[in-house]
Every structure is written in structure tokens, then in C-alpha cells.
Design a protein around this motif. Structure first.
Motif, PDB file in Angstrom:
ATOM      1  N   PHE A   1       0.804  -1.222   0.000  1.00 15.40           N
ATOM      2  CA  PHE A   1       0.000   0.000   0.000  1.00 15.40           C
ATOM      3  C   PHE A   1       0.837   1.272   0.000  1.00 15.40           C
ATOM      4  O   PHE A   1       0.313   2.350   0.247  1.00 15.40           O
ATOM      5  N   LYS A   2       2.120   1.163  -0.284  1.00 11.43           N
ATOM      6  CA  LYS A   2       2.983   2.345  -0.303  1.00 11.43           C
ATOM      7  C   LYS A   2       2.595   3.227  -1.483  1.00 11.43           C
ATOM      8  O   LYS A   2       2.610   2.786  -2.630  1.00 11.43           O
ATOM      9  N   PRO A   3       2.230   4.482  -1.239  1.00 12.34           N
ATOM     10  CA  PRO A   3       1.813   5.365  -2.337  1.00 12.34           C
ATOM     11  C   PRO A   3       2.976   5.669  -3.284  1.00 12.34           C
ATOM     12  O   PRO A   3       4.108   5.856  -2.848  1.00 12.34           O
ATOM     13  N   ASP A   4       2.693   5.713  -4.572  1.00  8.29           N
ATOM     14  CA  ASP A   4       3.715   6.027  -5.572  1.00  8.29           C
ATOM     15  C   ASP A   4       4.242   7.452  -5.410  1.00  8.29           C
ATOM     16  O   ASP A   4       5.383   7.737  -5.750  1.00  8.29           O
ATOM     17  N   PHE A   5       3.402   8.348  -4.906  1.00  5.62           N
ATOM     18  CA  PHE A   5       3.761   9.765  -4.801  1.00  5.62           C
ATOM     19  C   PHE A   5       4.410  10.112  -3.450  1.00  5.62           C
ATOM     20  O   PHE A   5       4.597  11.278  -3.138  1.00  5.62           O
ATOM     21  N   LEU A   6       4.795   9.108  -2.663  1.00  8.43           N
ATOM     22  CA  LEU A   6       5.331   9.359  -1.332  1.00  8.43           C
ATOM     23  C   LEU A   6       6.579  10.241  -1.368  1.00  8.43           C
ATOM     24  O   LEU A   6       6.743  11.127  -0.534  1.00  8.43           O
ATOM     25  N   SER A   7       7.454  10.013  -2.347  1.00 12.83           N
ATOM     26  CA  SER A   7       8.690  10.802  -2.417  1.00 12.83           C
ATOM     27  C   SER A   7       8.406  12.278  -2.670  1.00 12.83           C
ATOM     28  O   SER A   7       9.214  13.142  -2.325  1.00 12.83           O
ATOM     29  N   GLU A   8       7.259  12.584  -3.280  1.00 14.56           N
ATOM     30  CA  GLU A   8       6.893  13.978  -3.529  1.00 14.56           C
ATOM     31  C   GLU A   8       6.397  14.668  -2.259  1.00 14.56           C
ATOM     32  O   GLU A   8       6.351  15.893  -2.192  1.00 14.56           O
ATOM     33  N   MET A   9       6.033  13.885  -1.238  1.00 12.04           N
ATOM     34  CA  MET A   9       5.470  14.430  -0.008  1.00 12.04           C
ATOM     35  C   MET A   9       6.509  14.608   1.093  1.00 12.04           C
ATOM     36  O   MET A   9       6.234  15.214   2.119  1.00 12.04           O
ATOM     37  N   VAL A  10       7.703  14.054   0.874  1.00  9.80           N
ATOM     38  CA  VAL A  10       8.690  13.969   1.947  1.00  9.80           C
ATOM     39  C   VAL A  10      10.019  14.572   1.503  1.00  9.80           C
ATOM     40  O   VAL A  10      10.424  14.423   0.358  1.00  9.80           O
ATOM     41  N   GLN A  11      10.663  15.249   2.434  1.00 10.64           N
ATOM     42  CA  GLN A  11      12.018  15.738   2.206  1.00 10.64           C
ATOM     43  C   GLN A  11      12.905  15.143   3.299  1.00 10.64           C
ATOM     44  O   GLN A  11      12.688  15.388   4.483  1.00 10.64           O
ATOM     45  N   VAL A  12      13.876  14.344   2.891  1.00  9.59           N
ATOM     46  CA  VAL A  12      14.799  13.711   3.836  1.00  9.59           C
ATOM     47  C   VAL A  12      15.894  14.720   4.161  1.00  9.59           C
ATOM     48  O   VAL A  12      16.499  15.309   3.262  1.00  9.59           O
ATOM     49  N   ILE A  13      16.117  14.923   5.456  1.00  7.36           N
ATOM     50  CA  ILE A  13      17.133  15.871   5.906  1.00  7.36           C
ATOM     51  C   ILE A  13      18.051  15.192   6.911  1.00  7.36           C
ATOM     52  O   ILE A  13      17.709  14.159   7.483  1.00  7.36           O
ATOM     53  N   SER A  14      19.198  15.803   7.139  1.00  5.27           N
ATOM     54  CA  SER A  14      20.103  15.310   8.179  1.00  5.27           C
ATOM     55  C   SER A  14      19.772  16.012   9.491  1.00  5.27           C
ATOM     56  O   SER A  14      19.043  17.011   9.513  1.00  5.27           O
ATOM     57  N   ILE A  15      20.321  15.501  10.561  1.00  8.92           N
ATOM     58  CA  ILE A  15      20.092  16.107  11.880  1.00  8.92           C
ATOM     59  C   ILE A  15      20.621  17.548  11.910  1.00  8.92           C
ATOM     60  O   ILE A  15      20.083  18.400  12.604  1.00  8.92           O
ATOM     61  N   ASP A  16      21.642  17.819  11.102  1.00  9.78           N
ATOM     62  CA  ASP A  16      22.208  19.172  11.042  1.00  9.78           C
ATOM     63  C   ASP A  16      21.231  20.174  10.427  1.00  9.78           C
ATOM     64  O   ASP A  16      21.302  21.365  10.708  1.00  9.78           O
ATOM     65  N   ASN A  17      20.352  19.700   9.561  1.00  8.84           N
ATOM     66  CA  ASN A  17      19.364  20.571   8.911  1.00  8.84           C
ATOM     67  C   ASN A  17      18.085  20.742   9.726  1.00  8.84           C
ATOM     68  O   ASN A  17      17.184  21.477   9.326  1.00  8.84           O
TER      69      ASN A  17
END
Length: 97
Positions: free
Chosen positions: A60-76
Motif C-alpha cells: 500500500f505504499k503510495p507512488d507519490f510518497l517521495s513527492e510528499m517527503v524531504q529527507v534531511i540530516s540532523i544538522d538541517n
């Protein structure tokens, strides 16, 4: 949403993020034979929760999930928190540890 359910439909409810209130009347339930089913996610065994989360992460993982999320580091994180507190976040931030 409840008013748009077909006859014999089911509404599920899990948790109370904002509150336990359900602002509706009983008529959609009576007139359409709709059932309200509560989901107890707290007392379920960990193995069952892992099975469900795996199912959601794969099938059930949505195809558009990457468009909804921004991966950041702890420094950001401080800058991301400023954006969130200003109310100008366009995506959800995920901190990669």
C-alpha cells in the motif's frame, strides 16, 4: 465521508489525534446500515503490528510518497523547524539518523 458511504459500509476509527469527538448524527448509520468499527492499535501484539506495517510499507505504499517527503540530516533540523513553525512547510521532513 460517512454520508457518502454505500449501504452496508463500514467506518473505522483508530486513536484520537485531536480528540475523541465524532461530529455527526446517527442517521447515516441507521439509513444505510453503516457500521462504526473501533481499531485497538495499542493492545495488539508486536508481531501483528509488524505484519501490518510491512503490508503498508510494501503493498500500500503510495507512488507519490517521495513527492510528499524531504529527507534531511540532523544538522538541517533547526532550519526545518523554523520552516515548520512559520507554517511554510510544503512537505514533511524525515530526519535520516
Amino acid at each position: 465521508m460517512i454520508k457518502s458511504l454505500k449501504y452496508g459500509g463500514v467506518v473505522t476509527c483508530c486513536g484520537n489525534v485531536a480528540s475523541g469527538d465524532l461530529a455527526t448524527s446517527i442517521y447515516p448509520f441507521i439509513l444505510r446500515g453503516v457500521r462504526l468499527i473501533g481499531i485497538d492499535s495499542v493492545e495488539q501484539p508486536l508481531s501483528f503490528k509488524e505484519e501490518i506495517w510491512s503490508f503498508l510499507a510494501d503493498d500500500f505504499k503510495p507512488d507519490f510518497l517521495s513527492e510528499m517527503v524531504q529527507v534531511i540530516s540532523i544538522d538541517n533540523l533547526p532550519e526545518a523547524l523554523k520552516i515548520i513553525l512559520k507554517g511554510s512547510a510544503e512537505k514533511r521532513f524525515v530526519v535520516k539518523h
